[in-house]
Design a protein around this motif. Structure first.
Motif, mmCIF file in Angstrom:
data_model
loop_
_atom_site.group_PDB
_atom_site.id
_atom_site.type_symbol
_atom_site.label_atom_id
_atom_site.label_comp_id
_atom_site.label_asym_id
_atom_site.label_seq_id
_atom_site.Cartn_x
_atom_site.Cartn_y
_atom_site.Cartn_z
ATOM 1 N N GLN A 107 0.831 -1.214 0.000
ATOM 2 C CA GLN A 107 0.000 0.000 0.000
ATOM 3 C C GLN A 107 0.860 1.256 0.000
ATOM 4 O O GLN A 107 0.528 2.258 -0.646
ATOM 5 N N PHE A 108 1.975 1.212 0.696
ATOM 6 C CA PHE A 108 2.861 2.373 0.716
ATOM 7 C C PHE A 108 3.437 2.637 -0.670
ATOM 8 O O PHE A 108 3.410 3.769 -1.169
ATOM 9 N N TRP A 109 3.956 1.579 -1.320
ATOM 10 C CA TRP A 109 4.550 1.782 -2.639
ATOM 11 C C TRP A 109 3.508 2.175 -3.675
ATOM 12 O O TRP A 109 3.795 2.961 -4.585
ATOM 13 N N LEU A 110 2.296 1.667 -3.547
ATOM 14 C CA LEU A 110 1.234 2.075 -4.468
ATOM 15 C C LEU A 110 0.874 3.543 -4.292
ATOM 16 O O LEU A 110 0.604 4.250 -5.267
ATOM 17 N N SER A 111 0.853 4.011 -3.045
ATOM 18 C CA SER A 111 0.565 5.432 -2.816
ATOM 19 C C SER A 111 1.656 6.326 -3.399
ATOM 20 O O SER A 111 1.367 7.397 -3.944
ATOM 21 N N ILE A 112 2.913 5.881 -3.306
ATOM 22 C CA ILE A 112 3.994 6.658 -3.919
ATOM 23 C C ILE A 112 3.888 6.623 -5.441
ATOM 24 O O ILE A 112 4.106 7.624 -6.133
ATOM 25 N N ALA A 113 3.528 5.451 -5.992
ATOM 26 C CA ALA A 113 3.418 5.325 -7.449
ATOM 27 C C ALA A 113 2.294 6.180 -8.012
ATOM 28 O O ALA A 113 2.370 6.647 -9.155
ATOM 29 N N GLU A 114 1.236 6.391 -7.240
ATOM 30 C CA GLU A 114 0.120 7.210 -7.704
ATOM 31 C C GLU A 114 0.428 8.700 -7.664
ATOM 32 O O GLU A 114 -0.336 9.499 -8.218
ATOM 33 N N GLY A 115 1.499 9.085 -7.002
ATOM 34 C CA GLY A 115 1.852 10.494 -6.907
ATOM 35 C C GLY A 115 2.464 11.014 -8.203
ATOM 36 O O GLY A 115 2.719 10.283 -9.164
ATOM 37 N N SER A 116 2.713 12.298 -8.210
ATOM 38 C CA SER A 116 3.310 12.942 -9.383
ATOM 39 C C SER A 116 4.794 12.602 -9.486
ATOM 40 O O SER A 116 5.398 12.021 -8.575
ATOM 41 N N ASN A 117 5.391 12.967 -10.616
ATOM 42 C CA ASN A 117 6.824 12.737 -10.803
ATOM 43 C C ASN A 117 7.653 13.508 -9.782
ATOM 44 O O ASN A 117 8.678 13.015 -9.302
ATOM 45 N N ALA A 118 7.194 14.713 -9.464
ATOM 46 C CA ALA A 118 7.914 15.501 -8.456
ATOM 47 C C ALA A 118 7.871 14.812 -7.093
ATOM 48 O O ALA A 118 8.861 14.822 -6.349
ATOM 49 N N ARG A 119 6.721 14.193 -6.773
ATOM 50 C CA ARG A 119 6.615 13.483 -5.502
ATOM 51 C C ARG A 119 7.559 12.280 -5.478
ATOM 52 O O ARG A 119 8.172 11.983 -4.454
ATOM 53 N N LYS A 120 7.694 11.571 -6.600
ATOM 54 C CA LYS A 120 8.607 10.427 -6.660
ATOM 55 C C LYS A 120 10.057 10.874 -6.511
ATOM 56 O O LYS A 120 10.845 10.239 -5.807
ATOM 57 N N VAL A 121 10.414 11.969 -7.183
ATOM 58 C CA VAL A 121 11.784 12.476 -7.071
ATOM 59 C C VAL A 121 12.073 12.928 -5.643
ATOM 60 O O VAL A 121 13.154 12.672 -5.092
ATOM 61 N N TYR A 122 11.084 13.589 -5.032
ATOM 62 C CA TYR A 122 11.257 14.016 -3.633
ATOM 63 C C TYR A 122 11.472 12.812 -2.725
ATOM 64 O O TYR A 122 12.317 12.836 -1.824
ATOM 65 N N PHE A 123 10.717 11.737 -2.965
ATOM 66 C CA PHE A 123 10.895 10.534 -2.154
ATOM 67 C C PHE A 123 12.290 9.945 -2.350
ATOM 68 O O PHE A 123 12.952 9.552 -1.384
ATOM 69 N N MET A 124 12.736 9.870 -3.599
ATOM 70 C CA MET A 124 14.035 9.260 -3.870
ATOM 71 C C MET A 124 15.177 10.027 -3.221
ATOM 72 O O MET A 124 16.176 9.437 -2.801
ATOM 73 N N ILE A 125 15.045 11.339 -3.109
ATOM 74 C CA ILE A 125 16.149 12.143 -2.586
ATOM 75 C C ILE A 125 16.022 12.364 -1.083
ATOM 76 O O ILE A 125 17.000 12.205 -0.337
ATOM 77 N N PHE A 126 14.826 12.701 -0.608
ATOM 78 C CA PHE A 126 14.684 13.186 0.765
ATOM 79 C C PHE A 126 14.115 12.166 1.744
ATOM 80 O O PHE A 126 14.160 12.412 2.948
ATOM 81 N N GLU A 127 13.567 11.049 1.290
ATOM 82 C CA GLU A 127 12.877 10.141 2.214
ATOM 83 C C GLU A 127 13.491 8.748 2.245
ATOM 84 O O GLU A 127 12.832 7.791 2.634
ATOM 85 N N ARG A 128 14.746 8.615 1.823
ATOM 86 C CA ARG A 128 15.411 7.309 1.869
ATOM 87 C C ARG A 128 16.699 7.338 2.690
ATOM 88 O O ARG A 128 17.516 6.431 2.589
ATOM 89 N N GLY A 129 16.876 8.361 3.488
ATOM 90 C CA GLY A 129 18.025 8.412 4.365
ATOM 91 C C GLY A 129 19.117 9.345 3.879
ATOM 92 O O GLY A 129 19.090 9.826 2.731
ATOM 93 N N PRO A 130 20.092 9.632 4.720
ATOM 94 C CA PRO A 130 21.175 10.558 4.350
ATOM 95 C C PRO A 130 22.006 10.077 3.163
ATOM 96 O O PRO A 130 22.403 10.877 2.319
ATOM 97 N N GLN A 131 22.278 8.775 3.094
ATOM 98 C CA GLN A 131 23.102 8.265 1.993
ATOM 99 C C GLN A 131 22.405 8.461 0.654
ATOM 100 O O GLN A 131 23.021 8.893 -0.337
ATOM 101 N N ALA A 132 21.108 8.144 0.607
ATOM 102 C CA ALA A 132 20.357 8.364 -0.633
ATOM 103 C C ALA A 132 20.245 9.853 -0.951
ATOM 104 O O ALA A 132 20.242 10.241 -2.122
ATOM 105 N N PHE A 133 20.186 10.696 0.069
ATOM 106 C CA PHE A 133 20.126 12.142 -0.159
ATOM 107 C C PHE A 133 21.408 12.638 -0.831
ATOM 108 O O PHE A 133 21.366 13.405 -1.807
ATOM 109 N N VAL A 134 22.543 12.175 -0.337
ATOM 110 C CA VAL A 134 23.816 12.610 -0.922
ATOM 111 C C VAL A 134 23.971 12.078 -2.343
ATOM 112 O O VAL A 134 24.291 12.824 -3.284
ATOM 113 N N SER A 135 23.725 10.769 -2.534
ATOM 114 C CA SER A 135 23.890 10.187 -3.869
ATOM 115 C C SER A 135 22.894 10.765 -4.859
ATOM 116 O O SER A 135 23.237 11.048 -6.022
#
Length: 596
Positions: A107-135
């Motif tokens: 359900q969590f991944w489906l809610s992210i998939a239903e979001g906009s492209n900007a929401r997906k990019v925000y998740f990839m950068i800001f909501e996966r931890g410091p290492q994912a934020f830096v990379s």
């Protein structure tokens, strides 16, 4: 933990404990660090492959097995029969719990998939931890400098990242739901025989379990093969899922012996433990980020702010030789006491005194009734003397002031024809003084009424003074009440929990209709998956309404309706009638407005 069948318990128990704790530690490490190198987890997991024995678990109070009601007498059951029921219940419980974990992450991944492209990019950068934020930030800046399509590339990468997890979790959910559906149908078919003679009927169930475990191994193994070579999901699949095959009944034998039943049950429990271990690794690699990982920026800012605040407090504390904090505490204490006195204590005392002493003890007001009575008596005597002198006759003591006032006014009008002469020699001056006395009486009466109005509203003024404290107390009570009730889940007591329970009914209806659609189209695999999800939804509904229905005395009827919804042979139209009745009749499923 169950004892081993043979008599050598010490070496077996030692090996069992070692294998169990190694498996437990493997699962815990994999759930906490799902990006940890899988070869290390594989080495730990392989230690428990050879000598894994069943671990008895406590029965969940969830949806029961489809057995004839009131027919299982635990007091008369043999140990083998009792263990058969425990293992069957354990199969259903474990699959439902695994479905619950998978469904939450899906359900969590489906809610992210239903979001906009900007929401997906925000998740990839800001909501996966410091290492994912830096990379992610480095990748975004590098691609922005080179080809200028950084956002588009990162959006595609996020979509692939999310889609891979949705695909894996959906496949796992479908495989487990299909197993659960077929298992539920098999138990429903042989329910009567299972109740009459569990030892004899277990051989047929074991044969069906062999087939079910083989199908589950093939479906999950197909998923393993698809992602073994390479996948967008981080990490590799440490080992394939392999189940132990249960023994089959020989043609010469009519039923299994007790030792054969125990061995078969041990193998079933071993397969369940193997499945739990595999799913723990799989779900850990595809699970949603934890709350700490998702909101790590907020927590980091909060930690920095807390550190700054702590350092600032330290500078103003006694440790640094400052008395600022002590002074602030004293000022806050005085302000609190003053607020309490002005807006709580004094208004409440005023309300109490006003309620108890309104008509008993009053302080002297602007105008008292005795003063008004003296003025009224004086005016009456003046009117009586003037009327007797003007008319030349005796008036009674209780003569009306209004009649005598008319005599005064008639004489006053007559005297005004010669005002100067009558002012010196006539009754004009006396008539004027009587009118002044009448005006005085009217003013005193008005002041007396005004004073009574002010006194009557003293309690209103006291209530107004207490309103700030009242609203503050009400807000605190509501906040504490909401915290204690925790009504966000379907098991709660509030309005949100009631909405969640009604949404579960909606989900059950949608699953029933989808199941019937697949049946009509001849899609047996999809229909079997939907029936397994229906059992999962009914279990959630069963747990969410049990406590509330018991409190209102509706539990027996509601429980039977939920069990009827899971019967494989009941027609879809009858099931929809049952769901409509549940939404309409049972108190714990009614909307809040209708309850009022």
């Amino acid at each position: 933990m169950e004892a081993t069948p043979d008599g050598n318990e010490s070496p077996g128990n030692t090996e069992t404990l070692n294998s169990f704790y190694s498996k437990y530690l493997s699962n815990r490490f994999s759930s906490l660090f799902y990006s940890f190198p899988s070869n290390f987890l594989e080495k730990i997991s392989n230690l428990s492959r050879q000598t894994l024995l069943p671990i008895s678990t406590k029965r969940r109070a969830g949806l029961p097995l489809p057995l004839p009601s009131n027919s299982v007498d635990s007091a008369r059951m043999t140990p083998e029969a009792s263990r058969i029921y425990e293992v069957l219940n354990d199969i259903m419980d474990r699959f439902i719990l695994n479905l619950l974990k998978i469904q939450e992450n899906l359900q969590f991944w489906l809610s992210i998939a239903e979001g906009s492209n900007a929401r997906k990019v925000y998740f990839m950068i800001f909501e996966r931890g410091p290492q994912a934020f830096v990379s992610g930030s480095v990748q975004l800046m590098r691609e922005a400098v080179t080809d200028g399509s950084a956002m588009q590339n990162l959006s595609h990468s996020a979509s692939a990242y999310i889609s891979a997890r949705i695909a894996v979790l959906s496949s796992l959910r479908c495989s487990l739901a299909a197993f659960l559906a077929q298992f539920y149908v098999d138990v429903d078919k042989c329910g009567e025989e299972l109740v009459k003679d569990p030892e004899k009927s277990f051989s047929s169930i074991a044969c069906n379990l062999n087939s079910l475990f083989s199908k589950l191994e093939a479906s999950i193994g197909h998923l393993h093969m698809l992602h073994e070579g390479g996948s967008s999901v981080d990490g590799t699949y440490s080992f394939a899922l392999l189940f132990e095959r249960l023994p089959e009944l020989n043609q010469e034998e009519s039923q299994w012996t007790d030792s054969e039943i125990n061995d078969a049950l041990n193998l079933v429990c071993q397969n369940l433990q193997e499945l739990d271990s595999y799913l723990a690794l799989m779900v850990a690699k595809h699970q949603k980020p934890s709350k700490v990982t998702q909101y790590w920026i907020r927590y980091t800012c909060g930690a920095v702010g807390l550190s700054i605040c702590s350092f600032w407090l330290l500078r103003h504390s006694r440790l640094m030789g400052s008395s600022d904090i002590d002074n602030w505490i004293c000022e806050a204490k005085e302000s609190t006491v003053s607020f309490f006195n002005d807006h709580v204590e004094q208004p409440l005392l005023a309300i109490r005194d006003e309620l108890l002493d309104t008509f008993k003890k009053r302080q002297k007001g602007v105008m008292e009734m005795e003063e008004v009575q003296l003025t009224s008596n004086s005016l009456h005597r003046m009117l009586l003397a003037f009327s007797e002198q003007t008319k030349g006759k005796k008036f009674p003591e209780n003569a009306s002031d209004q009649e005598m006032l008319e005599i005064v006014m008639l004489r006053y009008e007559k005297e005004l024809t010669h005002p100067i002469q009558n002012l010196l020699q006539g009754e004009l001056a006396r008539a004027l003084l009587i009118q002044v006395q009448k005006l005085k009486l009217d003013i005193e009466m008005a002041m007396l009424e005004l004073d009574q109005i002010l006194r009557a509203n003293e309690i209103n003024f006291a209530i107004l003074a207490a309103l700030p404290a009242f609203f503050l107390s009400f807000g605190l009570i509501m906040a504490v009440r909401a915290w204690f009730r925790q009504d966000t889940k379907a098991e709660g007591r509030g309005r949100i929990a009631r909405i969640q329970r009604r949404l579960l009914i909606v989900e059950v209806e949608k699953t029933i209709l989808q199941y019937q659609t697949y049946v009509d189209q001849g899609q047996e695999n999809d229909a079997q998956c939907m029936f397994g999800l229906l059992i999962y939804c009914l279990d959630r509904l069963y747990n969410s309404v049990r406590r509330h229905a018991k409190a209102t005395g509706e539990w027996q009827c509601l429980k039977q309706d939920i069990i009827d919804l899971g019967k494989p042979g009941l027609q879809t139209s009858h099931k929809l009638i049952v769901t409509a009745r549940m939404e309409r009749l049972y108190d714990c499923l009614l909307p809040s407005v209708k309850r009022q």
